[in-house]
Scaffold this motif. Structure first.
Motif, PDB file in Angstrom:
ATOM      1  N   ILE A 223     -12.060  76.097 159.555  1.00 52.05           N
ATOM      2  CA  ILE A 223     -12.130  76.978 158.390  1.00 52.05           C
ATOM      3  C   ILE A 223     -12.017  76.111 157.141  1.00 52.05           C
ATOM      4  O   ILE A 223     -11.025  75.403 156.957  1.00 52.05           O
ATOM      5  N   SER A 224     -13.041  76.177 156.290  1.00 52.87           N
ATOM      6  CA  SER A 224     -13.091  75.285 155.128  1.00 52.87           C
ATOM      7  C   SER A 224     -12.336  75.829 153.918  1.00 52.87           C
ATOM      8  O   SER A 224     -11.821  75.061 153.112  1.00 52.87           O
ATOM      9  N   ARG A 225     -12.270  77.142 153.782  1.00 51.30           N
ATOM     10  CA  ARG A 225     -11.546  77.720 152.645  1.00 51.30           C
ATOM     11  C   ARG A 225     -10.423  78.611 153.156  1.00 51.30           C
ATOM     12  O   ARG A 225     -10.650  79.539 153.928  1.00 51.30           O
ATOM     13  N   TRP A 226      -9.202  78.282 152.695  1.00 45.92           N
ATOM     14  CA  TRP A 226      -8.056  79.088 153.103  1.00 45.92           C
ATOM     15  C   TRP A 226      -7.083  79.175 151.941  1.00 45.92           C
ATOM     16  O   TRP A 226      -6.486  78.193 151.532  1.00 45.92           O
TER      17      TRP A 226
ATOM     18  N   ASN B 261      -6.305  90.038 151.758  1.00 47.57           N
ATOM     19  CA  ASN B 261      -6.612  91.401 152.189  1.00 47.57           C
ATOM     20  C   ASN B 261      -8.050  91.557 152.675  1.00 47.57           C
ATOM     21  O   ASN B 261      -8.378  92.526 153.358  1.00 47.57           O
ATOM     22  N   GLY B 262      -8.907  90.596 152.314  1.00 48.56           N
ATOM     23  CA  GLY B 262     -10.313  90.681 152.700  1.00 48.56           C
ATOM     24  C   GLY B 262     -10.650  90.016 154.016  1.00 48.56           C
ATOM     25  O   GLY B 262     -11.824  89.773 154.308  1.00 48.56           O
TER      26      GLY B 262
ATOM     27  N   VAL C 193      -7.222  86.876 160.339  1.00 56.19           N
ATOM     28  CA  VAL C 193      -7.377  85.556 160.954  1.00 56.19           C
ATOM     29  C   VAL C 193      -6.019  84.919 161.196  1.00 56.19           C
ATOM     30  O   VAL C 193      -5.768  84.322 162.252  1.00 56.19           O
ATOM     31  N   ALA C 194      -5.132  85.031 160.205  1.00 56.14           N
ATOM     32  CA  ALA C 194      -3.799  84.442 160.344  1.00 56.14           C
ATOM     33  C   ALA C 194      -3.054  85.053 161.522  1.00 56.14           C
ATOM     34  O   ALA C 194      -2.413  84.348 162.313  1.00 56.14           O
ATOM     35  N   ARG C 195      -3.138  86.368 161.650  1.00 60.86           N
ATOM     36  CA  ARG C 195      -2.422  87.029 162.739  1.00 60.86           C
ATOM     37  C   ARG C 195      -3.030  86.701 164.097  1.00 60.86           C
ATOM     38  O   ARG C 195      -2.315  86.588 165.095  1.00 60.86           O
ATOM     39  N   ARG C 196      -4.344  86.533 164.155  1.00 58.18           N
ATOM     40  CA  ARG C 196      -4.985  86.140 165.416  1.00 58.18           C
ATOM     41  C   ARG C 196      -4.482  84.769 165.867  1.00 58.18           C
ATOM     42  O   ARG C 196      -4.181  84.556 167.051  1.00 58.18           O
TER      43      ARG C 196
ATOM     44  N   SER D 239      -9.115  82.013 170.422  1.00 64.57           N
ATOM     45  CA  SER D 239      -8.556  82.734 169.279  1.00 64.57           C
ATOM     46  C   SER D 239      -8.121  81.875 168.107  1.00 64.57           C
ATOM     47  O   SER D 239      -7.943  82.402 167.006  1.00 64.57           O
ATOM     48  N   MET D 240      -7.934  80.584 168.292  1.00 57.19           N
ATOM     49  CA  MET D 240      -7.339  79.777 167.229  1.00 57.19           C
ATOM     50  C   MET D 240      -8.381  79.029 166.412  1.00 57.19           C
ATOM     51  O   MET D 240      -9.545  78.872 166.822  1.00 57.19           O
ATOM     52  N   ASN D 241      -7.929  78.561 165.248  1.00 60.67           N
ATOM     53  CA  ASN D 241      -8.785  77.808 164.327  1.00 60.67           C
ATOM     54  C   ASN D 241      -8.080  76.552 163.857  1.00 60.67           C
ATOM     55  O   ASN D 241      -6.867  76.396 164.013  1.00 60.67           O
ATOM     56  N   ASN D 242      -8.879  75.639 163.269  1.00 62.21           N
ATOM     57  CA  ASN D 242      -8.356  74.491 162.546  1.00 62.21           C
ATOM     58  C   ASN D 242      -8.611  74.711 161.057  1.00 62.21           C
ATOM     59  O   ASN D 242      -9.637  75.287 160.679  1.00 62.21           O
ATOM     60  N   LEU D 243      -7.695  74.279 160.224  1.00 63.14           N
ATOM     61  CA  LEU D 243      -7.855  74.392 158.775  1.00 63.14           C
ATOM     62  C   LEU D 243      -8.213  73.029 158.200  1.00 63.14           C
ATOM     63  O   LEU D 243      -7.495  72.049 158.400  1.00 63.14           O
ATOM     64  N   THR D 244      -9.347  72.962 157.489  1.00 62.72           N
ATOM     65  CA  THR D 244      -9.812  71.666 156.977  1.00 62.72           C
ATOM     66  C   THR D 244      -8.874  71.093 155.924  1.00 62.72           C
ATOM     67  O   THR D 244      -8.771  69.881 155.780  1.00 62.72           O
TER      68      THR D 244
END
Length: 466
Positions: free
Chosen positions: A17-20, A29-30, A35-38, A221-226
């Motif tokens: 995920i490039s923008r967080w 809210n959008g 995503v955070a809860r997942r 279910s998980m992501n990496n934050l750039t």
């Protein structure tokens, strides 16, 4: 985000995920919250299994009885638990630093897969009572791999949530992991009740498919934050800040007590009061359940009342509990001992949540100092988020060493006096010290107004706990 960004390969792919920006209400809210809860739920699952594997020997020592060919003394069993706790505490440092280096999702997958090693070792060792004790300790120590999961999980989840929701999110993440201590004891109780103490190998066998399930869940279910980048030098330099060591001391008192007594509770009931394995396991499972379930409550109370206030009252009450436990041991009052321990587990859970809420709040105050001094807001907040995430993991590592101290104290007290009363008396004195430190550093009103957030953070609870 850091000086080494340009030397790194681009972080791209479906998992990145490039923008967080969770502090932006529109972003949060959008879709940001979902995503955070997942990621949070998958993280909890992996951490839960990690805690279960880390504490698996707290159950397996109940199977190490003469009827099964084991000749280990209570002192040896306490030493075994101390070594497992120590390895888990030490591994929390590299596990914390692995998240920004490799990505939260990537490291969660690797850390979860590594749990197959201690699970396989436990499956082998519990079936071989003739294993030399030194080799038993060496192989059992691999269970410490499960202890490292906590720090990497907390450092990762800290980056996903806005400041106002960190107490609840971190408490939920940690509590879901902590309850793994109770889960493995429940599994052990079931095995003893149904198959007797001769079937200890079924406990690690039960966790093998769960590890694989957690792997699949994390993968899907998980992501990496750039933007979560490694800045090891700056992160380790932050350990020179006095708040790092103060909060480490407090976390030794709360989490160290939780994990140390959680590991030792069943063995205490067996060694101090002579309970049979099935009885000890049946009682021991209750303490970690309570302590784990109330941890998010401690985080929520800290969000509302201020972490320092909650932490102060927790330590005062823990000191009283330690005194009651001394009396219970000396008078051989099993009911009083169990009741006081139930209260102690509740207090450690509340304290775990409140102290962990304090950590990001302290560094948020430092960011405000930097912004007031002229540093660009985005840079200050990004640096603070990086450092606070690392501090969560590093403080978690130091705090886990308290669990080592708990089990060593039990071992030495039992070896020297044949009772654990002296260990509980020492714990009570330590809790009073932690209460005094909390009061003086984070709740005492300074005589003169402090010029900035970081200074105020050292003097009162209000600016720190916003």
């Amino acid at each position: 985000m850091t000086s080494d960004t340009g030397r790194r390969a681009p972080r791209t792919g479906k998992s990145w995920i490039s923008r967080w920006d969770p502090e932006d209400p529109a972003f949060w809210n959008g879709g940001g919250r979902a995503v955070a809860r997942r990621n949070l739920w998958a993280s909890i699952a992996s951490e839960h299994i990690g805690f279960s594997v880390w504490s698996i020997w707290s159950v397996l020592v109940l199977f190490m009885v003469p009827e099964n060919g084991f000749a280990s003394t209570p002192e040896q069993k306490f030493l075994l638990l101390s070594v497992v706790t120590l390895v888990g505490a030490v591994l929390r440092v590299p596990y914390t630093l692995a998240v920004p280096l490799l990505g939260g999702r990537n490291w969660t997958l690797a850390a979860t897969a590594l749990l197959l090693v201690p699970t396989g070792a436990a499956f082998f060792l519990i079936q071989n009572p003739d294993t030399p004790f030194w080799l038993l300790m060496v192989l059992a120590a691999t269970a410490g791999l499960g202890g490292g999961n906590f720090s990497s999980s907390m450092a990762n989840i800290n980056a996903y949530f806005p400041e106002k929701e960190k107490g609840w999110a971190l408490g939920l993440n940690a509590g879901g992991g902590n309850i793994g201590v109770a889960t493995v004891q429940l599994v052990g109780l079931g095995v003893i009740a149904v198959f007797t103490t001769a079937a200890g190998y079924l406990v690690p066998l039960f966790y093998l498919p769960l590890i694989l399930l957690a792997l699949v869940w994390s993968w899907r279910s998980m992501n990496n934050l750039t933007h979560v980048r490694s800045d090891v030098r700056a992160q380790l330099a932050a350990t020179g800040d006095r708040h790092f060591w103060i909060m480490s001391l407090l976390y030794i008192g709360t989490f160290g007590s939780f994990i140390g007594t959680g590991f030792a509770f069943g063995l205490l009931l067996q060694s101090q009061f002579g309970l049979a394995p099935v009885q000890a396991a049946g009682v021991a499972v209750l303490g970690p359940v309570v302590g784990s379930l109330v941890r998010p409550v401690g985080g929520r109370l800290a969000d509302t009342l201020g972490g320092a206030r909650v932490t102060l009252w927790v330590f005062c009450a823990m000191a009283v509990c330690a005194g009651v436990l001394v009396l219970a041991v000396q008078a051989s009052q099993l009911g009083l001992f169990i009741g006081a321990f139930a209260v102690m587990f509740t207090l450690t859970g509340l304290g775990n949540g409140s102290t962990y809420k304090m950590i990001p709040s302290i560094y948020a105050a430092k960011a405000e100092d930097a912004i007031a001094a002229g540093e660009p807001r985005e840079r200050a907040l990004a640096r603070t988020k990086r450092v606070s995430s690392s501090m969560l993991g590093l403080i978690g590592a130091v705090g886990a060493l308290g669990g080592v101290g708990i089990n060593v104290a039990f071992r030495e007290s039992f070896a020297a006096f044949g009772t654990t009363a002296h260990a509980f008396a020492a714990f009570g004195v330590f809790y009073l010290l932690c209460a005094a430190v909390t009061r003086v550093v984070y709740l005492r009103r300074p005589r003169t107004a402090a010029p900035g957030g970081a200074d105020r953070a050292a003097g009162t609870a209000e600016p720190v706990q916003r």
